[in-house]
Design a protein around this motif. Sequence first.
Motif, PDB file in Angstrom:
ATOM      1  N   THR A  70     -11.288  22.119 -27.750  1.00 39.14           N
ATOM      2  CA  THR A  70     -11.143  22.823 -28.806  1.00 39.14           C
ATOM      3  C   THR A  70     -12.559  23.763 -28.828  1.00 39.14           C
ATOM      4  N   PRO A  71     -12.637  25.014 -29.076  1.00 39.27           N
ATOM      5  CA  PRO A  71     -13.490  25.883 -29.149  1.00 39.27           C
ATOM      6  C   PRO A  71     -14.508  25.308 -30.360  1.00 39.27           C
ATOM      7  N   GLY A  72     -16.062  25.480 -29.988  1.00 39.58           N
ATOM      8  CA  GLY A  72     -17.104  25.050 -30.922  1.00 39.58           C
ATOM      9  C   GLY A  72     -17.432  23.553 -30.623  1.00 39.58           C
ATOM     10  N   LEU A  73     -16.637  22.870 -29.847  1.00 38.64           N
ATOM     11  CA  LEU A  73     -16.960  21.287 -29.751  1.00 38.64           C
ATOM     12  C   LEU A  73     -17.525  21.122 -28.462  1.00 38.64           C
ATOM     13  N   THR A  74     -18.666  20.311 -28.591  1.00 39.73           N
ATOM     14  CA  THR A  74     -19.570  20.413 -27.460  1.00 39.73           C
ATOM     15  C   THR A  74     -19.944  18.946 -27.210  1.00 39.73           C
ATOM     16  N   LEU A  75     -19.700  18.206 -26.073  1.00 45.56           N
ATOM     17  CA  LEU A  75     -20.109  16.688 -25.882  1.00 45.56           C
ATOM     18  C   LEU A  75     -21.405  16.642 -24.945  1.00 45.56           C
ATOM     19  N   TYR A  76     -22.472  16.221 -25.526  1.00 41.57           N
ATOM     20  CA  TYR A  76     -23.752  15.873 -24.937  1.00 41.57           C
ATOM     21  C   TYR A  76     -23.773  14.484 -24.465  1.00 41.57           C
ATOM     22  N   VAL A  77     -23.439  14.145 -23.299  1.00 43.43           N
ATOM     23  CA  VAL A  77     -23.116  12.798 -22.531  1.00 43.43           C
ATOM     24  C   VAL A  77     -24.455  12.155 -22.307  1.00 43.43           C
ATOM     25  N   SER A  78     -24.753  10.991 -22.759  1.00 40.82           N
ATOM     26  CA  SER A  78     -25.811  10.439 -22.369  1.00 40.82           C
ATOM     27  C   SER A  78     -26.135   9.782 -20.996  1.00 40.82           C
ATOM     28  N   PRO A  79     -27.167  10.006 -20.328  1.00 41.19           N
ATOM     29  CA  PRO A  79     -27.557   9.794 -18.796  1.00 41.19           C
ATOM     30  C   PRO A  79     -27.942   8.285 -18.623  1.00 41.19           C
ATOM     31  N   TYR A  80     -27.593   7.279 -19.538  1.00 36.65           N
ATOM     32  CA  TYR A  80     -27.883   6.020 -19.481  1.00 36.65           C
ATOM     33  C   TYR A  80     -26.976   5.310 -18.240  1.00 36.65           C
ATOM     34  N   SER A  81     -27.740   4.860 -17.314  1.00 37.74           N
ATOM     35  CA  SER A  81     -27.091   4.006 -16.326  1.00 37.74           C
ATOM     36  C   SER A  81     -26.786   5.276 -15.133  1.00 37.74           C
ATOM     37  N   ALA A  82     -27.728   6.164 -15.074  1.00 37.91           N
ATOM     38  CA  ALA A  82     -27.245   7.170 -14.093  1.00 37.91           C
ATOM     39  C   ALA A  82     -27.852   6.900 -12.820  1.00 37.91           C
ATOM     40  N   GLY A  83     -27.160   7.482 -11.817  1.00 39.19           N
ATOM     41  CA  GLY A  83     -27.704   7.337 -10.559  1.00 39.19           C
ATOM     42  C   GLY A  83     -26.760   6.625  -9.563  1.00 39.19           C
ATOM     43  N   GLU A  84     -26.756   6.701  -8.253  1.00 41.64           N
ATOM     44  CA  GLU A  84     -26.042   6.188  -7.186  1.00 41.64           C
ATOM     45  C   GLU A  84     -26.343   4.611  -7.163  1.00 41.64           C
ATOM     46  N   ARG A  85     -25.294   4.037  -7.131  1.00 40.37           N
ATOM     47  CA  ARG A  85     -25.352   2.578  -7.024  1.00 40.37           C
ATOM     48  C   ARG A  85     -24.486   1.806  -5.858  1.00 40.37           C
ATOM     49  N   ASP A  86     -25.453   1.062  -5.255  1.00 39.72           N
ATOM     50  CA  ASP A  86     -24.901   0.178  -4.118  1.00 39.72           C
ATOM     51  C   ASP A  86     -24.109  -0.932  -4.582  1.00 39.72           C
ATOM     52  N   SER A  87     -22.850  -1.065  -3.980  1.00 40.93           N
ATOM     53  CA  SER A  87     -21.843  -2.144  -4.465  1.00 40.93           C
ATOM     54  C   SER A  87     -22.564  -3.703  -4.357  1.00 40.93           C
ATOM     55  N   PHE A  88     -23.522  -3.920  -3.322  1.00 41.96           N
ATOM     56  CA  PHE A  88     -24.184  -5.061  -3.071  1.00 41.96           C
ATOM     57  C   PHE A  88     -25.132  -5.510  -4.194  1.00 41.96           C
ATOM     58  N   GLU A  89     -25.814  -4.512  -4.476  1.00 35.87           N
ATOM     59  CA  GLU A  89     -26.853  -4.840  -5.738  1.00 35.87           C
ATOM     60  C   GLU A  89     -26.301  -4.538  -7.116  1.00 35.87           C
ATOM     61  N   PHE A  90     -25.227  -3.916  -7.102  1.00 31.68           N
ATOM     62  CA  PHE A  90     -24.597  -3.538  -8.291  1.00 31.68           C
ATOM     63  C   PHE A  90     -22.913  -3.718  -8.426  1.00 31.68           C
ATOM     64  N   PRO A  91     -22.637  -5.154  -8.392  1.00 28.46           N
ATOM     65  CA  PRO A  91     -21.351  -5.251  -8.126  1.00 28.46           C
ATOM     66  C   PRO A  91     -20.221  -4.634  -9.184  1.00 28.46           C
ATOM     67  N   VAL A  92     -20.757  -4.676 -10.477  1.00 27.76           N
ATOM     68  CA  VAL A  92     -20.039  -4.227 -11.498  1.00 27.76           C
ATOM     69  C   VAL A  92     -20.005  -2.819 -11.982  1.00 27.76           C
ATOM     70  N   SER A  93     -21.619  -2.421 -12.072  1.00 24.56           N
ATOM     71  CA  SER A  93     -21.688  -1.010 -12.646  1.00 24.56           C
ATOM     72  C   SER A  93     -21.586  -0.107 -11.603  1.00 24.56           C
ATOM     73  N   SER A  94     -21.223  -0.511 -10.262  1.00 23.63           N
ATOM     74  CA  SER A  94     -21.165   0.720  -9.400  1.00 23.63           C
ATOM     75  C   SER A  94     -19.681   1.138  -9.278  1.00 23.63           C
TER      76      SER A  94
END
Length: 467
Positions: A213-237
């Motif tokens: 919808t025009p006028g609606l803007t979503l500023y998404v939180s960067p929390y937990s940003a970044g590439e993740r190795d599946s060995f170290e981060f089995p869930v959050s990757s």
Amino acid sequence: MAIRSSEQYRAGLRDGRRVVYRGQRVKDVLEEPELRLAVEHSALCYDLAETRPDLAVDVEGGEKFSAFYHVPRSVEDLTRRGSLIEACAAAGSGTIVLKEVGSDALFALLRATEGEGAEKARAYFDRVRSQDLALAVAQTDVKGDRALPPHRQADPDLYLHVVDEDAESITVRGAKVHTSFSANADEIVVLPTRAMGSEDRDYAVSFAVPVDTPGLTLYVSPYSAGERDSFEFPVSSRHKLLESLTVFDDVRVPRERVFLDRVPELAGPLAIAFVDYHRFTAVNYKLPLLDALVGAAHLIAELNGISRAGHVREKLTSLIAYAETVRGLGQLAALRSRPGDRGVQQPDPLAVNMAKYAFAHGFHDAVAKVMDLAGGLLVTGPGGEDWANPDVRPVLEKYFTAAGPAEERLRVLNLIADLTARDFGGYQAVLATHAEGSLEAEKMQIARSYDPAEAIAYARRLARLDD
């Protein structure tokens, strides 16, 4: 299109929505890797229609619908909904997926709106169900000075409010925060954040709009940003939720999509109606997370060779009691449920708030127990690049072997670290404290929901006060 496929869900997100992530406008949420991860996580609720049709598919009048949009009318309906939410969260590795929150809002709208608002809510519900749409819910205003009501804020936009209207629409301005799934949902449902007085009339508003919808803007939180190795981060990757500051900059809302239009006496009841279902959802989607903590605690105790120690058995027993207490109270909320307004079944407010309070109150202690069993390798152990290096891996296999092989031990340690010690674990800790309402909010609802009259009368009889 009563049930969409996950591919149809993904395709629906390419609509020109205005998303800002890490300071940059994102033209396509499917092309931004970190946002795509959240899309894939949310797509699980669409895949569930194929993998668990016994729970996820509802049949009515010969048509199939997503069971998330089955209006609960009985104890059995709510019990089945609890099982559906738990199964969906289990597929999401202990994390809420997508449709749960939006359907909570729909049930609240069906129960707590009146007159034309109720008619519009029913029409909107029928549309969402028939098109199998995914909804985000924007309820929490940014609030500004918490000591002041909406109409007394220095900046009137600190609570979402109506600023204009015409025959076909209202126009709103302001912002909501903590809006889960907003960037990867089809539409956003806006609900009041609190009870309101007559002077807050312009803030007592509820509606739904498409995300583009025009006028609606979503500023998404960067929390937990970044590439993740599946060995170290089995869930959050593999799993991610998006949260946003959701800004309405003179957004025009067609009147057929407005469910509450400046009716302050209904703001509080609608907010509480949503809470009833949302905390029931919360208790059920948290269960796989608690099961993961219990299971990982048992595994690491065995792999570390400490499972027979008395203090370890005590910790494991405590974790079991905690998880099963939350599960039992959640089931009780369905068993004690009763028909609410317009026949929509209402989870028992006392039991559901006790369940949510028990979860939130005990979560940090449970995490501490699991960390204690795991040991310091949660933060000092090797990473995925070390494990992948053929020259380094033999060293790790030699020195990290304990009562079980090094690989099993390190993988379980990384699971525990991901759930407790790393940024995803921090996210879960904050959710435990604040998501679906704070501890204080739950305590207030427990006090409001409990009628002490019978207990007081019993105590009076025992004390012979009425003899």
